[in-house]
Design an enzyme around this catalytic site. Sequence first.
Site, PDB file in Angstrom:
ATOM      1  N   TYR A   1       2.066 -68.258 -19.437  1.00 44.03           N
ATOM      2  CA  TYR A   1       1.232 -67.061 -19.235  1.00 44.03           C
ATOM      3  C   TYR A   1      -0.035 -67.146 -20.090  1.00 44.03           C
ATOM      4  O   TYR A   1      -1.154 -66.969 -19.593  1.00 44.03           O
ATOM      5  CB  TYR A   1       2.007 -65.777 -19.581  1.00 44.03           C
ATOM      6  CG  TYR A   1       1.092 -64.581 -19.737  1.00 44.03           C
ATOM      7  CD1 TYR A   1       0.527 -63.969 -18.626  1.00 44.03           C
ATOM      8  CD2 TYR A   1       0.746 -64.089 -21.005  1.00 44.03           C
ATOM      9  CE1 TYR A   1      -0.355 -62.898 -18.766  1.00 44.03           C
ATOM     10  CE2 TYR A   1      -0.125 -63.025 -21.148  1.00 44.03           C
ATOM     11  CZ  TYR A   1      -0.668 -62.433 -20.030  1.00 44.03           C
ATOM     12  OH  TYR A   1      -1.554 -61.379 -20.173  1.00 44.03           O
TER      13      TYR A   1
ATOM     14  N   SER B   1      -6.519 -61.837 -23.178  1.00 37.24           N
ATOM     15  CA  SER B   1      -5.482 -61.355 -24.092  1.00 37.24           C
ATOM     16  C   SER B   1      -5.653 -61.960 -25.477  1.00 37.24           C
ATOM     17  O   SER B   1      -6.120 -63.100 -25.614  1.00 37.24           O
ATOM     18  CB  SER B   1      -4.129 -61.772 -23.507  1.00 37.24           C
ATOM     19  OG  SER B   1      -3.108 -61.595 -24.438  1.00 37.24           O
TER      20      SER B   1
ATOM     21  N   LYS C   1      -4.331 -67.528 -19.192  1.00 35.58           N
ATOM     22  CA  LYS C   1      -5.483 -66.757 -19.699  1.00 35.58           C
ATOM     23  C   LYS C   1      -6.539 -67.697 -20.269  1.00 35.58           C
ATOM     24  O   LYS C   1      -7.732 -67.511 -20.041  1.00 35.58           O
ATOM     25  CB  LYS C   1      -5.029 -65.741 -20.763  1.00 35.58           C
ATOM     26  CG  LYS C   1      -4.188 -64.607 -20.212  1.00 35.58           C
ATOM     27  CD  LYS C   1      -4.968 -63.728 -19.241  1.00 35.58           C
ATOM     28  CE  LYS C   1      -4.096 -62.751 -18.487  1.00 35.58           C
ATOM     29  NZ  LYS C   1      -4.748 -62.090 -17.361  1.00 35.58           N
TER      30      LYS C   1
HETATM   31  P1  NAD Z   1       0.618 -54.701 -14.623  1.00 36.31           P
HETATM   32  O1  NAD Z   1       1.646 -55.661 -14.165  1.00 36.31           O
HETATM   33  O2  NAD Z   1       1.022 -53.309 -14.888  1.00 36.31           O
HETATM   34  O3  NAD Z   1      -0.603 -54.667 -13.600  1.00 36.31           O
HETATM   35  C1  NAD Z   1      -1.003 -55.797 -12.862  1.00 36.31           C
HETATM   36  C2  NAD Z   1      -1.123 -55.367 -11.402  1.00 36.31           C
HETATM   37  O4  NAD Z   1      -1.554 -56.489 -10.642  1.00 36.31           O
HETATM   38  C3  NAD Z   1       0.211 -54.905 -10.819  1.00 36.31           C
HETATM   39  O5  NAD Z   1       0.002 -53.676 -10.160  1.00 36.31           O
HETATM   40  C4  NAD Z   1       0.589 -55.997  -9.821  1.00 36.31           C
HETATM   41  O6  NAD Z   1       1.275 -55.480  -8.717  1.00 36.31           O
HETATM   42  C5  NAD Z   1      -0.780 -56.553  -9.460  1.00 36.31           C
HETATM   43  N1  NAD Z   1      -0.796 -57.961  -9.043  1.00 36.31           N
HETATM   44  C6  NAD Z   1      -0.237 -59.030  -9.666  1.00 36.31           C
HETATM   45  N2  NAD Z   1      -0.521 -60.150  -8.988  1.00 36.31           N
HETATM   46  C7  NAD Z   1      -1.279 -59.782  -7.926  1.00 36.31           C
HETATM   47  C8  NAD Z   1      -1.886 -60.480  -6.851  1.00 36.31           C
HETATM   48  N3  NAD Z   1      -1.757 -61.795  -6.698  1.00 36.31           N
HETATM   49  N4  NAD Z   1      -2.614 -59.781  -5.943  1.00 36.31           N
HETATM   50  C9  NAD Z   1      -2.737 -58.455  -6.060  1.00 36.31           C
HETATM   51  N5  NAD Z   1      -2.179 -57.729  -7.050  1.00 36.31           N
HETATM   52  C10 NAD Z   1      -1.464 -58.386  -7.961  1.00 36.31           C
HETATM   53  O7  NAD Z   1      -0.073 -55.356 -15.907  1.00 36.31           O
HETATM   54  P2  NAD Z   1      -1.083 -54.703 -16.939  1.00 36.31           P
HETATM   55  O8  NAD Z   1      -0.372 -54.518 -18.224  1.00 36.31           O
HETATM   56  O9  NAD Z   1      -1.784 -53.560 -16.318  1.00 36.31           O
HETATM   57  O10 NAD Z   1      -2.065 -55.925 -17.144  1.00 36.31           O
HETATM   58  C11 NAD Z   1      -3.308 -55.990 -16.461  1.00 36.31           C
HETATM   59  C12 NAD Z   1      -4.026 -57.249 -16.880  1.00 36.31           C
HETATM   60  O11 NAD Z   1      -4.210 -57.239 -18.292  1.00 36.31           O
HETATM   61  C13 NAD Z   1      -3.274 -58.538 -16.583  1.00 36.31           C
HETATM   62  O12 NAD Z   1      -4.217 -59.519 -16.224  1.00 36.31           O
HETATM   63  C14 NAD Z   1      -2.619 -58.879 -17.894  1.00 36.31           C
HETATM   64  O13 NAD Z   1      -2.394 -60.253 -18.014  1.00 36.31           O
HETATM   65  C15 NAD Z   1      -3.675 -58.412 -18.866  1.00 36.31           C
HETATM   66  N6  NAD Z   1      -3.168 -58.093 -20.204  1.00 36.31           N
HETATM   67  C16 NAD Z   1      -2.159 -57.182 -20.365  1.00 36.31           C
HETATM   68  C17 NAD Z   1      -1.686 -56.874 -21.635  1.00 36.31           C
HETATM   69  C18 NAD Z   1      -0.556 -55.904 -21.838  1.00 36.31           C
HETATM   70  O14 NAD Z   1       0.033 -55.922 -22.922  1.00 36.31           O
HETATM   71  N7  NAD Z   1      -0.232 -55.047 -20.886  1.00 36.31           N
HETATM   72  C19 NAD Z   1      -2.267 -57.493 -22.747  1.00 36.31           C
HETATM   73  C20 NAD Z   1      -3.293 -58.409 -22.551  1.00 36.31           C
HETATM   74  C21 NAD Z   1      -3.736 -58.690 -21.270  1.00 36.31           C
HETATM   75  C1  WQD Z   2       5.335 -56.326 -30.173  1.00 34.62           C
HETATM   76  C2  WQD Z   2       6.158 -56.477 -31.433  1.00 34.62           C
HETATM   77  C3  WQD Z   2       7.981 -58.034 -31.248  1.00 34.62           C
HETATM   78  C4  WQD Z   2      10.341 -55.750 -28.407  1.00 34.62           C
HETATM   79  C5  WQD Z   2       2.826 -59.357 -25.704  1.00 34.62           C
HETATM   80  C6  WQD Z   2       2.339 -60.639 -25.107  1.00 34.62           C
HETATM   81  C7  WQD Z   2       0.865 -60.766 -25.272  1.00 34.62           C
HETATM   82  C8  WQD Z   2       0.151 -59.528 -24.764  1.00 34.62           C
HETATM   83  C9  WQD Z   2       0.701 -58.298 -25.361  1.00 34.62           C
HETATM   84  C10 WQD Z   2      -0.435 -59.849 -22.467  1.00 34.62           C
HETATM   85  C11 WQD Z   2       6.538 -57.928 -31.715  1.00 34.62           C
HETATM   86  C12 WQD Z   2       8.489 -56.632 -31.506  1.00 34.62           C
HETATM   87  C13 WQD Z   2       9.339 -56.143 -29.263  1.00 34.62           C
HETATM   88  C14 WQD Z   2      11.624 -55.449 -28.931  1.00 34.62           C
HETATM   89  C15 WQD Z   2      10.797 -55.920 -31.123  1.00 34.62           C
HETATM   90  N1  WQD Z   2       0.314 -59.375 -23.353  1.00 34.62           N
HETATM   91  N2  WQD Z   2       9.565 -56.232 -30.597  1.00 34.62           N
HETATM   92  N3  WQD Z   2      11.791 -55.538 -30.288  1.00 34.62           N
HETATM   93  O1  WQD Z   2       4.721 -59.937 -28.181  1.00 34.62           O
HETATM   94  O2  WQD Z   2       2.826 -58.762 -29.402  1.00 34.62           O
HETATM   95  O3  WQD Z   2       2.545 -59.382 -27.073  1.00 34.62           O
HETATM   96  O4  WQD Z   2       2.120 -58.256 -25.140  1.00 34.62           O
HETATM   97  O5  WQD Z   2      -1.365 -60.568 -22.595  1.00 34.62           O
HETATM   98  O6  WQD Z   2       0.475 -61.892 -24.570  1.00 34.62           O
HETATM   99  O7  WQD Z   2       2.991 -61.722 -25.760  1.00 34.62           O
HETATM  100  O8  WQD Z   2       4.090 -57.543 -27.618  1.00 34.62           O
HETATM  101  O9  WQD Z   2       5.343 -55.483 -27.208  1.00 34.62           O
HETATM  102  O10 WQD Z   2       6.477 -57.689 -26.784  1.00 34.62           O
HETATM  103  O11 WQD Z   2       6.005 -57.014 -29.125  1.00 34.62           O
HETATM  104  O12 WQD Z   2      11.015 -56.003 -32.330  1.00 34.62           O
HETATM  105  O13 WQD Z   2      12.567 -55.131 -28.210  1.00 34.62           O
HETATM  106  O14 WQD Z   2       7.401 -55.786 -31.260  1.00 34.62           O
HETATM  107  O15 WQD Z   2       8.727 -58.971 -31.973  1.00 34.62           O
HETATM  108  O16 WQD Z   2       6.480 -58.096 -33.084  1.00 34.62           O
HETATM  109  P1  WQD Z   2       3.607 -58.987 -28.159  1.00 34.62           P
HETATM  110  P2  WQD Z   2       5.523 -56.899 -27.591  1.00 34.62           P
END
Ligand code: NAD
Ligand code: WQD
Length: 370
Positions: free
Chosen positions: A168, A143, A172
């Site tokens: 969290y 991330s 990562k």
């Molecule tokens: P998500 O929660 O939609 O998907 C994660 C999936 O993993 C879910 O279906 C959950 O049920 C499953 N899961 C969690 N723990 C598990 C375990 N121990 N065993 C088996 N399954 C398990 O999340 P996402 O948004 O699809 O994120 C996917 C990956 O990307 C994650 O590693 C997350 O940290 C990373 N990521 C997400 C974002 C984002 O903004 N969505 C940003 C950066 C990184």
């Molecule tokens: C985006 C922008 C908020 C909600 C998160 C995780 C990061 C990564 C991506 C996994 C920010 C603003 C949000 C609301 C708002 N995930 N906001 N009102 O915080 O950039 O990142 O998701 O790895 O680790 O921290 O994403 O979608 O929460 O926010 O004003 O109700 O929207 O302040 O500027 P963020 P977000």
Amino acid sequence: MEVKKSIKKLFNKFSSSPDRILVTGGMGYIGSHTVVELINAGYEVCIIDNLSNSSVDVLNGIEKITGVRPVFENIDCTDYVALDKFFKKYEGIKAIIHFAALKAVGESVERPLPYYRNNLTSLINILELMPLNGIKSIVFSSSCTVYGQPDELPVKETAPIKKALSPYGNTKQICEEIIHDTIHSNDKIKSIILRYFNPIGAHPSAEIGELPNGVPNNLLPYVAQAAAGIRKKLKVFGGDYNTPDGSCIRDYIDIMDLAKAHVCAMKRLIDGKVESVETFNLGTGRGLSVLEIIKTFEEVNDIKVPYEMADRREGDIEQVWADPTYANEVLKWEAKESVKNTLRSVWKWQMHLMEQEEDHTKGGGMISGS
Ligand code: NAD
Ligand code: WQD
């Protein structure tokens, strides 16, 4: 579309044997869209998920889009024995994409230990089991959170990793280190670490999308629910940042673009082009403010988003966007979708969810996780 599906099925039938890929967390938001792209690219996909943040109904969406229903096993990646059994049952897995993780930043501050246990143990189990099962390649979901507030923008992969702002984010950072140390000790394993910026949107068919659990933390699910009247008003967290309009800036990347990058990474690993570990930013290279997102969402969907300015959210960084040059050059990938189309897909998905909810109220199917 139909012709494409038939050709793909025929190809899979007559080609010797497509590479088998394990996708952990494949029922989740990014995982499910990636599964679709992997199937479209001709891979055979097996999914492991414990459904802690997803629904088994996602399989129907994947099948509707691709014409293929991938193997799915409800397994928790922290369960070493169950994982080992899985690898013995589905021999010949060529590579793994490891999405499975807990991802709610705020919850990780309240309850850090489940985050450390889940995210670290899952990765450790998989890395331990890979060599025992002849698997050499792993793509890991990291991330942009690892950068915190970068000193220079756009941020490059070489930017310093700062102290994590949440448990969290720390998982990562630690997971990235675990991968480096493991590969240092075993040069047969290769890895691509992908640092996502802010993924948004849904598959254009609206058969799959993001299923926010309870009150959404992330911006776009909240915007869509506020527009739909499910939430009263979106709070814009902070209007006094040092940005052109005072609201925070992020690099919002279309979910299908993000999914396609995994196919490029997978291909690079399977083709033997990765020497040890490679790390890529996945972003568009463009920053947009919260207020710009709201305005564009309103314009393209012709709907109002009720919102109000509010205090800053603790732990938010002011602005971040990616330098995706390395991924563009090495993965031969770039984010192509326009933010307008992506925001259309957000609304289309929201309407799909509401239709399903309505069917459920009338006694039809059920949507879970939302
Ligand atoms: P998500 O929660 O939609 O998907 C994660 C999936 O993993 C879910 O279906 C959950 O049920 C499953 N899961 C969690 N723990 C598990 C375990 N121990 N065993 C088996 N399954 C398990 O999340 P996402 O948004 O699809 O994120 C996917 C990956 O990307 C994650 O590693 C997350 O940290 C990373 N990521 C997400 C974002 C984002 O903004 N969505 C940003 C950066 C990184
Ligand atoms: C985006 C922008 C908020 C909600 C998160 C995780 C990061 C990564 C991506 C996994 C920010 C603003 C949000 C609301 C708002 N995930 N906001 N009102 O915080 O950039 O990142 O998701 O790895 O680790 O921290 O994403 O979608 O929460 O926010 O004003 O109700 O929207 O302040 O500027 P963020 P977000």
